[in-house]
Design an enzyme around this catalytic site. Structure first.
Site, PDB file in Angstrom:
ATOM      1  N   ASP A   1       0.821  -1.213   0.000  1.00 22.93           N
ATOM      2  CA  ASP A   1       0.000   0.000   0.000  1.00 22.93           C
ATOM      3  C   ASP A   1       0.856   1.265   0.000  1.00 22.93           C
ATOM      4  O   ASP A   1       2.094   1.199   0.043  1.00 22.93           O
ATOM      5  CB  ASP A   1      -0.930  -0.065   1.234  1.00 22.93           C
ATOM      6  CG  ASP A   1      -2.289   0.556   0.965  1.00 22.93           C
ATOM      7  OD1 ASP A   1      -2.432   1.340   0.020  1.00 22.93           O
ATOM      8  OD2 ASP A   1      -3.239   0.253   1.747  1.00 22.93           O
TER       9      ASP A   1
ATOM     10  N   GLU B   1      -0.946   1.833  -5.182  1.00 23.57           N
ATOM     11  CA  GLU B   1      -0.735   3.276  -4.950  1.00 23.57           C
ATOM     12  C   GLU B   1      -1.812   4.109  -5.631  1.00 23.57           C
ATOM     13  O   GLU B   1      -1.631   5.296  -5.872  1.00 23.57           O
ATOM     14  CB  GLU B   1       0.697   3.707  -5.224  1.00 23.57           C
ATOM     15  CG  GLU B   1       1.212   3.574  -6.627  1.00 23.57           C
ATOM     16  CD  GLU B   1       0.762   4.690  -7.551  1.00 23.57           C
ATOM     17  OE1 GLU B   1      -0.163   4.427  -8.331  1.00 23.57           O
ATOM     18  OE2 GLU B   1       1.340   5.793  -7.500  1.00 23.57           O
TER      19      GLU B   1
ATOM     20  N   ASP C   1     -10.076   3.708  -3.457  1.00 22.47           N
ATOM     21  CA  ASP C   1     -10.805   2.525  -2.993  1.00 22.47           C
ATOM     22  C   ASP C   1     -12.218   2.412  -3.582  1.00 22.47           C
ATOM     23  O   ASP C   1     -12.903   3.413  -3.769  1.00 22.47           O
ATOM     24  CB  ASP C   1     -10.935   2.549  -1.466  1.00 22.47           C
ATOM     25  CG  ASP C   1      -9.598   2.269  -0.805  1.00 22.47           C
ATOM     26  OD1 ASP C   1      -8.578   2.160  -1.517  1.00 22.47           O
ATOM     27  OD2 ASP C   1      -9.572   2.163   0.432  1.00 22.47           O
TER      28      ASP C   1
HETATM   29  C1  GLA Z   1      -5.977   1.466   1.491  1.00 23.25           C
HETATM   30  C2  GLA Z   1      -6.145   0.448   0.365  1.00 23.25           C
HETATM   31  C3  GLA Z   1      -7.290  -0.478   0.717  1.00 23.25           C
HETATM   32  C4  GLA Z   1      -7.002  -1.185   2.030  1.00 23.25           C
HETATM   33  C5  GLA Z   1      -6.739  -0.169   3.129  1.00 23.25           C
HETATM   34  C6  GLA Z   1      -6.217  -0.817   4.394  1.00 23.25           C
HETATM   35  O1  GLA Z   1      -7.056   2.314   1.576  1.00 23.25           O
HETATM   36  O2  GLA Z   1      -6.372   1.094  -0.856  1.00 23.25           O
HETATM   37  O3  GLA Z   1      -7.503  -1.420  -0.311  1.00 23.25           O
HETATM   38  O4  GLA Z   1      -5.887  -2.029   1.856  1.00 23.25           O
HETATM   39  O5  GLA Z   1      -5.768   0.797   2.728  1.00 23.25           O
HETATM   40  O6  GLA Z   1      -5.973   0.094   5.410  1.00 23.25           O
END
Ligand code: GLA
Length: 415
Positions: free
Chosen positions: A157, A190, A212
């Site tokens: 991440d 990323e 997300d």
């Molecule tokens: C980010 C990622 C998610 C998840 C969260 C975990 O937002 O994009 O997919 O992995 O972190 O904290």
């Protein structure tokens, strides 16, 4: 004379160093031969967020097998954020002892005993998004640790990475994984900030293209400093990226929300089918232990999965869009095609698709469906009663309910 002696010594040292192997040269390319079709599996984040522990992960592995998901091709059980405890005195990362009392090696052994693979999560920065220890400065140690545990997949991440450059940070972890020597799929997360599709092909096996996903069909949720996207806005964000996807390197529009309770059965179908059409990783994000028959049927539709897992690995394209009805196409091996009619609108839409009048052409791979000269038989992949008798000689007539999809597989009829 002194000069000659020094030169001979230097030369001798160089030969010695070559014979030993130069430890200071890193290989910044990913482990080859992995993820030749889009990875399929399950991840804890969408449903459980930080609520992960070893019993739940074991139960999920059991359910992956008992529900038929494993037989349908799902392989990875991926633990997302918050599995971490502290680093030990030497800096080696430990799992949270309360949540994972048996340790990660035992968990990996369990998952492997089911014929599945185990994935884990870390972050290029000082801390993960959930505030757990990140890998910054510990990349090689962490890669060695994961390899010693038997980890098969790493989602990496991008929180708390101030001052880091994405390409360099991801190359560091890929070099570390390469050095550790275990085949580990690297999932670059990323969020598309630094266009990972432009540099990710040699670095990782898949890269997130967006922020997300959130559990809605067609909404955007503004959280102030970041936004989360429903399935349709994410789909739109894949525009212009299909040329970057292929065997071993995939655009990742984020994990599935199928079965997480907010999408209707039709929306679940549309979301899943579109992820299949665009050669996206199929990483389920629901509770496999308690999913409904409907959800299981969506996630294990083998004919739709076959579109996704086709060995050509071509990301599908949007052929047309009118009044919220979109036609998508995906070239498949043996000259087959997938054609989907996606209804994004709030009302049912009629499809009257006269094949001979349609130009379906993949301009990147130069593949033409040539409907005027080639006849295909048609199999309707969500219609259990369809016998696959229809052909492209006749106009395809159907109605697509609102927020739903029709998916067809076309096969050359001369074969
Ligand atoms: C980010 C990622 C998610 C998840 C969260 C975990 O937002 O994009 O997919 O992995 O972190 O904290």
């Amino acid at each position: 004379m002194k000069k000659i002696i020094y030169s001979l010594l230097a030369l001798g040292f160089s030969f010695y160093a070559m014979a030993q192997g130069n430890n200071y040269v890193q290989d910044y390319t990913k482990y080859p031969g992995l993820a030749l079709t889009p990875p399929m599996g399950w991840n804890s984040w969408n449903k459980f967020a930080c609520n992960v522990d070893e019993n739940m992960i074991k139960q999920m592995a059991d359910a992956m097998v008992s529900t038929g998901m494993a037989a349908a091709g799902y392989q990875f059980i991926n633990i997302d954020d918050c599995w971490h405890g502290d680093r030990d005195a030497q800096g080696f990362i430990q799992p949270d002892a309360k949540r994972f009392p048996s340790g990660m090696k035992a968990l990996a052994d369990y998952v492997h005993s089911k014929g599945l693979k185990l994935g884990i999560y870390s972050d290029a920065g000082s801390q993960t998004c959930g505030g757990r220890p990140g890998s910054r400065g510990y990349e090689f140690q962490d890669a060695l640790t994961y390899a010693s545990w038997g980890i098969d997949y790493l989602k990496y991440d991008w929180c708390n990475t101030e001052g880091l450059k994405a390409e360099g940070a991801y190359k560091t972890i890929t070099a570390a994984l390469k050095k550790a020597g275990r085949p580990i799929v690297l999932s670059i997360c990323e969020w598309g900030n630094d266009k990972p599709w432009e540099w990710g092909q040699t670095v990782g096996h898949l890269w997130r293209t967006t922020g997300d996903i959130t559990n809605c069909f067609d909404c955007i949720k503004d959280h102030g400093t970041w936004k989360a996207f429903g399935t349709m806005p994410i789909l739109d964000k894949q525009e212009g990226l299909r040329q970057y996807a292929g065997p071993g390197h995939w655009n990742d529009p984020d994990m599935l929300e199928v079965g997480n309770g907010k999408l209707t059965p039709g929306e679940d179908r549309a979301h899943f089918t579109m992820w299949a059409m665009i050669a996206a990783p199929l990483i389920a994000g629901n509770d496999l232990r308690s999913m409904s028959k409907e959800t299981t049927e969506v996630l294990t539709n083998k004919e739709v999965i076959a579109l996704n897992q086709d060995k050509l690995g071509i990301q599908g394209l949007r052929v047309s869009a009118q009044d919220g009805l979109e036609v998508w196409a995906k070239p498949l091996s043996n000259g087959d095609w997938a054609i989907s009619f996606l209804n994004r609108s709030d009302k049912p839409q009629k499809v009257n698709f006269d094949w001979t009048k349609q130009k379906v052409y993949d301009d990147i791979n130069k593949i033409d469906a040539s409907f005027t000269t080639t006849t295909y038989t048609i199999k309707n992949l969500w219609d259990k009663n369809d016998k696959g008798k229809a052909t492209t000689k006749k106009t395809f007539n159907a109605e697509v309910p609102s927020h739903d999809i029709i998916a067809l597989r076309l096969t050359k009829s001369s074969r």
